[in-house]
Design an enzyme around this catalytic site. Structure first.
Site, short mmCIF file in Angstrom:
data_model
loop_
_atom_site.label_atom_id
_atom_site.label_comp_id
_atom_site.label_asym_id
_atom_site.label_seq_id
_atom_site.Cartn_x
_atom_site.Cartn_y
_atom_site.Cartn_z
N HIS A 1 2.80 63.33 31.30
CA HIS A 1 1.39 63.58 31.62
C HIS A 1 1.11 65.06 31.90
O HIS A 1 -0.03 65.53 31.71
CB HIS A 1 1.01 62.74 32.84
CG HIS A 1 -0.44 62.79 33.20
ND1 HIS A 1 -1.40 62.04 32.55
CD2 HIS A 1 -1.11 63.51 34.13
CE1 HIS A 1 -2.59 62.28 33.07
NE2 HIS A 1 -2.45 63.18 34.03
N GLY B 1 -14.83 68.62 26.22
CA GLY B 1 -15.19 67.20 26.17
C GLY B 1 -14.00 66.28 26.28
O GLY B 1 -14.11 65.08 26.03
N LYS C 1 -20.33 94.61 26.08
CA LYS C 1 -20.47 95.28 27.38
C LYS C 1 -21.49 94.62 28.31
O LYS C 1 -21.55 94.94 29.48
CB LYS C 1 -20.83 96.75 27.16
CG LYS C 1 -19.66 97.57 26.64
CD LYS C 1 -20.13 98.81 25.89
CE LYS C 1 -19.36 99.04 24.59
NZ LYS C 1 -20.20 98.93 23.40
N SER D 1 -11.63 63.97 28.03
CA SER D 1 -11.84 63.20 29.25
C SER D 1 -10.54 62.86 29.95
O SER D 1 -10.54 62.21 30.98
CB SER D 1 -12.66 61.94 28.92
OG SER D 1 -12.15 61.30 27.78
N GLN E 1 -6.69 63.14 18.47
CA GLN E 1 -7.32 61.98 17.86
C GLN E 1 -7.26 62.08 16.34
O GLN E 1 -7.06 63.17 15.79
CB GLN E 1 -8.79 61.89 18.28
CG GLN E 1 -9.02 61.72 19.77
CD GLN E 1 -10.47 61.33 20.07
OE1 GLN E 1 -11.03 60.44 19.44
NE2 GLN E 1 -11.07 62.02 21.02
N HIS F 1 -7.64 70.64 8.21
CA HIS F 1 -8.44 70.39 7.01
C HIS F 1 -7.51 70.27 5.82
O HIS F 1 -6.63 71.12 5.63
CB HIS F 1 -9.44 71.54 6.80
CG HIS F 1 -10.70 71.37 7.58
ND1 HIS F 1 -11.62 72.38 7.77
CD2 HIS F 1 -11.22 70.27 8.20
CE1 HIS F 1 -12.63 71.92 8.49
NE2 HIS F 1 -12.42 70.66 8.77
N ASN G 1 -9.02 67.75 21.15
CA ASN G 1 -9.92 68.41 22.09
C ASN G 1 -9.11 68.69 23.33
O ASN G 1 -8.69 67.77 24.01
CB ASN G 1 -11.11 67.51 22.46
CG ASN G 1 -12.01 67.25 21.28
OD1 ASN G 1 -12.21 68.12 20.43
ND2 ASN G 1 -12.57 66.05 21.20
N ASN H 1 -8.16 53.63 18.79
CA ASN H 1 -9.04 54.01 19.89
C ASN H 1 -9.81 52.79 20.42
O ASN H 1 -10.42 52.05 19.64
CB ASN H 1 -10.03 55.07 19.37
CG ASN H 1 -10.70 55.86 20.49
OD1 ASN H 1 -11.07 55.29 21.52
ND2 ASN H 1 -10.86 57.15 20.27
N HIS I 1 -3.96 64.09 29.85
CA HIS I 1 -2.71 63.69 29.19
C HIS I 1 -2.69 64.28 27.78
O HIS I 1 -3.66 64.15 27.05
CB HIS I 1 -2.62 62.15 29.14
CG HIS I 1 -1.25 61.68 28.77
ND1 HIS I 1 -0.40 61.07 29.67
CD2 HIS I 1 -0.56 61.77 27.61
CE1 HIS I 1 0.75 60.80 29.07
NE2 HIS I 1 0.67 61.21 27.82
N CYS J 1 -0.74 57.19 29.91
CA CYS J 1 0.66 57.24 30.34
C CYS J 1 1.40 55.96 29.90
O CYS J 1 0.81 54.89 29.83
CB CYS J 1 0.74 57.42 31.85
SG CYS J 1 0.66 59.16 32.38
N CYS K 1 -3.81 57.09 34.74
CA CYS K 1 -4.06 57.63 33.39
C CYS K 1 -3.89 56.53 32.35
O CYS K 1 -2.83 55.91 32.27
CB CYS K 1 -3.10 58.77 33.11
SG CYS K 1 -3.04 59.23 31.37
N HIS L 1 -2.92 64.75 24.27
CA HIS L 1 -3.22 63.83 23.17
C HIS L 1 -4.24 64.43 22.22
O HIS L 1 -4.96 65.36 22.55
CB HIS L 1 -3.76 62.50 23.72
CG HIS L 1 -5.18 62.59 24.21
ND1 HIS L 1 -5.54 63.21 25.39
CD2 HIS L 1 -6.34 62.14 23.68
CE1 HIS L 1 -6.85 63.13 25.57
NE2 HIS L 1 -7.37 62.49 24.54
O1 LIG Z 1 -13.32 60.46 22.10
P1 LIG Z 1 -13.49 61.17 23.41
O2 LIG Z 1 -12.32 62.05 23.75
O3 LIG Z 1 -13.91 60.28 24.52
O4 LIG Z 1 -14.73 62.12 23.16
C1 LIG Z 1 -14.69 63.48 22.79
O5 LIG Z 1 -14.31 63.66 21.43
C2 LIG Z 1 -15.18 63.12 20.44
C3 LIG Z 1 -14.69 63.54 19.08
O6 LIG Z 1 -14.61 64.94 18.95
C4 LIG Z 1 -16.64 63.57 20.65
O7 LIG Z 1 -17.48 62.83 19.78
C5 LIG Z 1 -17.09 63.35 22.09
O8 LIG Z 1 -18.37 63.91 22.26
C6 LIG Z 1 -16.08 64.03 23.03
O9 LIG Z 1 -16.46 63.84 24.37
#
Ligand SMILES: O=P(O)(O)O[C@H]1O[C@H](CO)[C@@H](O)[C@H](O)[C@H]1O
Ligand SMILES: O=P(O)(O)O[C@H]1O[C@H](CO)[C@@H](O)[C@H](O)[C@H]1O
Lengths: 345, 345
Positions: free
Chosen positions: A113, A159, A29, A161, A168, A281, A153, A76, A164, A54, A51, A166
């Protein structure tokens, strides 16, 4: 469940990590005068010339993406881990460091995209599941890759960036802290009962129904009893399998289906592209047998009160332990009341 | 230190928690297209009629703040923990929950709305140290308060909802996860060596000097070898004391002095009011003896590249473990090159 618990500050035990979360249900509340986030607007263009994910575009590294039509993965350009880092074993008094080797990949979910998982077709999400599976198996077979962390993410406040669609994959030689915690809990239960800890938990949740979001023939989505993030959820396979590499064709489709349904519900909570980090996991890939492991995917979404007000894991949470306001049961109820159709469709 | 380590991905061991941090020093070069934060502007008014922490103002609860001139503490109007929560012991199959009782307080550092620790006079920071000490001792004596967590969330990006200089104290019946981790490491070292783990570490850091930021007669500030946040730092008393309640008068002043110096350096990094969560870790107050504990204060600041670009602890960090780009040594060097005078003064 006892109703007092939903009005009383209490802590709940996470059977997978052995850690506790503080729950303060009476606290929802309080007024909010703090930071609000920008409301995310939808990506409208299916292709963005600037991008770097893309199809056909050139990346910062100078490499050009192929004109991909299916999920596409590549190493990467700014990898945190490198496969060939020189061996270092640093030990000086109380200081200890060691090399970490690994491979970091980016997985584009779609050439389009403008999309996100909830807006993608189920058959295209199935292809994302398949590329995760392929990567887990291929990376896991490489020498010195002992754990494969698949994650996404989503959203600038997580975070991310680039909008698009995606995710990791960071794969590495040592087994990360969070995996070690779960390994030890899975192992203990396995040794005592010769059953999957998460399988037994799933059974109990299916019987109570209180925290179940959705299920199909092969998967269940639920809010774990010990959820930390406001709308944290988990997708668990009904079959006790150790990793995504063991999914059969039907299960791949069922996984895609439940993924789509959960992420649609997420977008519908605040009628926004719902930010989160999600991650899988599963068993390490160090060549040992992990019969106790039960593969699952979790979602940690930060939004709490609206599309612009998130839960901050700061101060108390950093120094003591996680804390949440709404209970897992309240979160499940809220999600279950939402339409199954995406608010934009 | 071997110079390769500053160019090679590696992991470092945190001797206080037993956990590792992944360090990717080669990665600082990647471009940033993601979220930037608003640049914080300074609070210009020493009094804000709409601030619920300013002297004489009425809070949401209806209570009115006294016209305080010294640091002032009161019970949080929206406390996460309550002293009289009914006893609940919930156990159902694999689910486990229990009541948590506690007292949450707010500590206003100064009546002046426009200040922050680095801008306060040393003698006024000494009063903040004294109120922390008093609260630790008083709360710690109450029945059922077994741990007292003192912390500050500074800045909107750290979830701080009011710029008036203030911190919080959450005290509670159970001992939080982060404290249990450190307790076990302190205990082990104590049993083996009858010395403080942190004291021995401090000795080693003082000899190397590489990560030392500052010191006075009674305190040292440094970047711990295993720092997680880009400019994470720690303030450690030279005397092996278990908690803030043991500080003598000279030490109170020395603590205030080093606190001011560190937070000035922080503001100077990006010439901004530097956001962070800080917290004090110290011995539990459950009545047992903790000769092994060594009280210290840590700062977890998120800014990485500029006043508007922070490090996100998401995805990999949430699912696997923490990761950083610049090394602890680089962070120490950067801080040590900055002027000791606040950029605004
Ligand atoms: O790899 P990116 O997308 O640039 O970065 C993002 O993911 C990573 C992995 O979770 C983190 O370490 C970075 O702090 C975050 O900004
Ligand atoms: O109590 P506040 O300042 O309203 O809230 C802030 O600090 C708390 C303790 O670290 C966190 O639980 C909240 O998420 C954060 O917004």
């Amino acid at each position: 469940m006892q109703s007092e618990i939903n009005n009383t500050p209490h802590r709940r035990y996470n059977i997978l990590t052995g850690e506790w979360v503080l729950v303060s249900p009476h606290r929802t509340k309080r007024p909010w005068q703090g930071k609000t986030e920008e409301k995310k607007t939808l990506q409208k263009h299916t292709y963005d010339p600037s991008c770097y994910l893309c199809p056909g575009n050139t990346r910062a590294s100078g490499e050009t993406n192929p004109d991909y039509r299916q999920p596409y993965s590549f190493v990467n350009d700014f990898a945190s881990l490198l496969p060939d880092s020189p061996e270092i074993n640093f030990e000086e008094g109380l200081l200890k460091a060691e090399t970490e080797q690994g491979i970091c990949k980016v997985v584009c979910f779609s050439p389009d995209h403008s999309l996100t998982l909830p807006l993608m077709e189920e058959k295209d999400i199935t292809r994302v599941v398949q590329i995760w599976k392929k990567e887990y198996l291929e990376l896991g077979e490489k020498p010195n890759i002992n754990y494969v962390q698949i994650f996404e993410n989503k959203g600038a406040i997580m975070g991310c960036s680039n909008p698009h669609p995606h995710g990791q994959i960071w794969s590495q030689s040592s087994i990360p802290t969070e995996i070690l915690k779960k390994s030890s809990k899975f192992r203990k239960h396995w040794q005592e009962h010769k059953r999957s800890l998460l399988g037994d938990y799933l059974q109990q949740e299916l019987e109570s129904g209180e925290r179940i979001l959705d299920q199909n023939e092969h998967f269940v989505s639920l809010i774990p009893f010990w959820a930390v993030w406001p709308f944290e959820a988990m997708i668990v396979p009904k079959r006790h399998i150790q990793h995504i590499g063991q999914l059969n064709e039907d299960e791949e489709i069922a996984f895609a289906e439940i993924l789509k349904k959960l992420t649609i519900k997420y977008d519908n909570i605040f009628e926004t592209s719902f930010p989160y980090s999600s991650g899988i996991h599963q068993a390490p890939t160090d060549g040992k047998a992990y019969p106790e492991w039960h593969f699952h995917m979790s979602f940690y979404p930060p939004l709490l009160r609206s599309a612009t007000v998130k839960k901050f894991m700061v101060g108390y949470e950093m120094f003591a332990g996680p804390q949440r306001d709404i209970t897992a049961e309240q979160a499940a109820k809220r999600l279950n009341q939402l339409p199954e159709k995406h608010y934009l469709q």
